[in-house]
Design an enzyme around this catalytic site. Structure first.
Site, mmCIF file in Angstrom:
data_model
loop_
_atom_site.group_PDB
_atom_site.id
_atom_site.type_symbol
_atom_site.label_atom_id
_atom_site.label_comp_id
_atom_site.label_asym_id
_atom_site.label_seq_id
_atom_site.Cartn_x
_atom_site.Cartn_y
_atom_site.Cartn_z
ATOM 1 N N THR A 96 0.859 -1.188 0.000
ATOM 2 C CA THR A 96 0.000 0.000 0.000
ATOM 3 C C THR A 96 0.892 1.234 0.000
ATOM 4 O O THR A 96 1.569 1.516 0.995
ATOM 5 C CB THR A 96 -0.917 0.037 1.239
ATOM 6 O OG1 THR A 96 -1.703 -1.147 1.265
ATOM 7 C CG2 THR A 96 -1.835 1.241 1.189
ATOM 8 N N LYS A 171 -7.172 1.889 -2.873
ATOM 9 C CA LYS A 171 -6.794 1.319 -1.570
ATOM 10 C C LYS A 171 -6.814 2.398 -0.475
ATOM 11 O O LYS A 171 -7.260 2.160 0.652
ATOM 12 C CB LYS A 171 -5.397 0.682 -1.706
ATOM 13 C CG LYS A 171 -4.782 0.202 -0.423
ATOM 14 C CD LYS A 171 -5.527 -0.958 0.181
ATOM 15 C CE LYS A 171 -4.977 -1.275 1.555
ATOM 16 N NZ LYS A 171 -5.804 -2.207 2.290
ATOM 17 N N LYS A 239 -0.176 5.042 8.614
ATOM 18 C CA LYS A 239 0.481 5.380 7.337
ATOM 19 C C LYS A 239 -0.559 5.586 6.234
ATOM 20 O O LYS A 239 -0.475 6.526 5.450
ATOM 21 C CB LYS A 239 1.459 4.247 6.983
ATOM 22 C CG LYS A 239 2.115 4.310 5.623
ATOM 23 C CD LYS A 239 1.517 3.369 4.594
ATOM 24 C CE LYS A 239 1.502 1.919 4.961
ATOM 25 N NZ LYS A 239 0.888 1.045 3.959
HETATM 26 P P1 NAP Z 1 4.640 -6.155 7.959
HETATM 27 O O1 NAP Z 1 4.265 -7.432 8.623
HETATM 28 O O2 NAP Z 1 5.084 -5.013 8.781
HETATM 29 O O3 NAP Z 1 5.748 -6.484 6.843
HETATM 30 C C1 NAP Z 1 6.409 -5.457 6.157
HETATM 31 C C2 NAP Z 1 7.434 -6.033 5.218
HETATM 32 O O4 NAP Z 1 8.154 -4.936 4.609
HETATM 33 C C3 NAP Z 1 8.481 -6.913 5.913
HETATM 34 O O5 NAP Z 1 8.855 -7.948 5.049
HETATM 35 C C4 NAP Z 1 9.635 -5.930 6.123
HETATM 36 O O6 NAP Z 1 10.884 -6.540 6.256
HETATM 37 C C5 NAP Z 1 9.559 -5.159 4.828
HETATM 38 N N1 NAP Z 1 10.274 -3.882 4.892
HETATM 39 C C6 NAP Z 1 9.994 -2.830 5.666
HETATM 40 N N2 NAP Z 1 10.876 -1.831 5.431
HETATM 41 C C7 NAP Z 1 11.739 -2.293 4.496
HETATM 42 C C8 NAP Z 1 12.869 -1.728 3.844
HETATM 43 N N3 NAP Z 1 13.278 -0.485 4.094
HETATM 44 N N4 NAP Z 1 13.522 -2.481 2.941
HETATM 45 C C9 NAP Z 1 13.106 -3.747 2.685
HETATM 46 N N5 NAP Z 1 12.049 -4.343 3.253
HETATM 47 C C10 NAP Z 1 11.357 -3.607 4.158
HETATM 48 O O7 NAP Z 1 3.425 -5.583 7.104
HETATM 49 P P2 NAP Z 1 2.165 -6.327 6.468
HETATM 50 O O8 NAP Z 1 1.048 -6.291 7.451
HETATM 51 O O9 NAP Z 1 2.588 -7.602 5.843
HETATM 52 O O10 NAP Z 1 1.770 -5.243 5.348
HETATM 53 C C11 NAP Z 1 2.513 -5.094 4.154
HETATM 54 C C12 NAP Z 1 1.821 -4.051 3.288
HETATM 55 O O11 NAP Z 1 0.480 -4.473 3.027
HETATM 56 C C13 NAP Z 1 1.696 -2.667 3.916
HETATM 57 O O12 NAP Z 1 1.798 -1.696 2.903
HETATM 58 C C14 NAP Z 1 0.295 -2.679 4.511
HETATM 59 O O13 NAP Z 1 -0.231 -1.372 4.626
HETATM 60 C C15 NAP Z 1 -0.434 -3.509 3.477
HETATM 61 N N6 NAP Z 1 -1.614 -4.241 3.971
HETATM 62 C C16 NAP Z 1 -1.569 -4.887 5.169
HETATM 63 C C17 NAP Z 1 -2.691 -5.581 5.584
HETATM 64 C C18 NAP Z 1 -2.747 -6.276 6.920
HETATM 65 O O14 NAP Z 1 -3.868 -6.542 7.400
HETATM 66 N N7 NAP Z 1 -1.627 -6.615 7.549
HETATM 67 C C19 NAP Z 1 -3.832 -5.644 4.784
HETATM 68 C C20 NAP Z 1 -3.827 -5.024 3.539
HETATM 69 C C21 NAP Z 1 -2.691 -4.321 3.144
HETATM 70 P P3 NAP Z 1 11.444 -6.963 7.723
HETATM 71 O O15 NAP Z 1 10.840 -8.318 7.996
HETATM 72 O O16 NAP Z 1 12.908 -7.002 7.548
HETATM 73 O O17 NAP Z 1 10.994 -5.915 8.685
#
Ligand code: NAP
Length: 288
Positions: A96, A171, A239
């Protein structure tokens, strides 16, 4: 055989990459913190040491990263995907982000002969695990048609919304509404609790009428149990509200409620709730 890559194994990425592996696709994974690749490796995924190494090996690479800064780093940074993009390869970003980030990535990849789709998703950890996300794709139509069978392993509703930017904006609009709903739920429950009403009964009343919805049902359970394991981390909700406010500024669209909701979620981040589920907003409101 066509090779697939997956970058970013957080809450959503792990579940989505798992479904691709279970669907029989050969998948190569990478994550910034290497420990998170172990689960996928145990299921048969290849592990690569950088985004560039994934891109070099794969025909189609997917990414699911936390925010615009992460999406840019993985594309443009040292050992990023851009350096390994060659003619015909595809990059599909589920993160996102704002439309400007998406467009910048698209422009750079296309300049190298690559193809790009943005494809942010609606639905949280459980829908990601169940393969029942709503996928908001936009961009290269040939790439969309090519990856549709993969997307069908991940989602129950898959849309192509036209030009890159439309997926990001869709989104952001959806999450603006979700943030507002969560704030209203938490405020209402906090007021109810202060009024000596029973939280379970309030949720029951909501569920019986026009205000009943899966979000209140699911997150109501967290609030009743006073336990907030991260399905959608609060920091990502804030965010998304920030991205909504930026979009409103850009288009000169007033967002008075969203501005207030954003302040609530910022307060929750200041209270160190960023890593908990976004329903933990309730904790900041119920304080005496
Ligand atoms: P998350 O668990 O916090 O995972 C984030 C991922 O991004 C991890 O693999 C993290 O790596 C990586 N990352 C962060 N900063 C980075 C950087 N500078 N360089 C390389 N990798 C980096 O988040 P999530 O819940 O899976 O969500 C991921 C995305 O989907 C977000 O944009 C969120 O808004 C969106 N989203 C989430 C949900 C939900 O319910 N969770 C639903 C719809 C959409 P590390 O493991 O090394 O930290």
């Amino acid at each position: 055989m066509k090779q697939y890559g997956f970058l970013g194994l957080g809450i959503m990425g792990t579940a989505m990459a798992t479904n691709l592996v279970k669907g029989g696709y050969p998948v190569t994974v990478w994550n910034r913190s290497p420990g998170k690749t172990e689960e996928l490796a145990a299921m048969g995924a290849r592990v690569a040491l950088s985004p560039a190494a994934v891109m070099a090996h794969c025909d189609i690479t997917f990414a699911m990263l936390s925010d615009p800064a992460a999406a840019r780093t993985v594309c443009f940074g040292d050992q990023g995907v851009l350096g390994a993009m060659t003619a015909g390869k595809g990059y599909v970003d589920f993160s996102t982000v704002d439309a400007a980030t998406s467009l910048e990535i698209r422009t750079a990849l296309i300049a190298r002969g690559g193809r790009f789709l943005e494809a942010p998703v609606s639905g949280s950890k459980k829908p990601a695990e169940d393969g029942s996300l709503i996928i908001l794709a936009a961009g290269d139509r040939s790439l969309y048609d090519e990856v549709l069978p993969c997307l069908e392993k991940l989602g129950k509703k898959i849309l192509h919304l036209g030009a890159v930017g439309n997926g990001a904006r869709m989104k952001i609009v959806v999450n603006l509404i979700m943030g507002g709903m969560m704030a209203a739920l938490c405020e209402g429950l906090a007021l109810g609790e202060k009024s000596q009403l029973n939280l379970v009964e309030i949720l029951d009343v909501l569920d019986a009428g026009a205000l009943g919805n899966p979000l209140f049902r699911l997150k109501g359970e967290n609030i009743i149990a006073d336990a907030y394991p991260a399905a959608f981390p609060l920091k990502h909700m804030q965010k998304d509200l920030r991205l909504a406010i930026d979009l409103g500024d850009e288009l000169m669209q007033r967002l008075p409620c969203t501005a207030a909701v954003n302040e609530l979620f910022k307060g929750a981040r200041q209270a160190a709730l960023g890593e908990e589920d976004f329903s933990s907003l309730f904790k900041t409101l119920r304080r005496p």
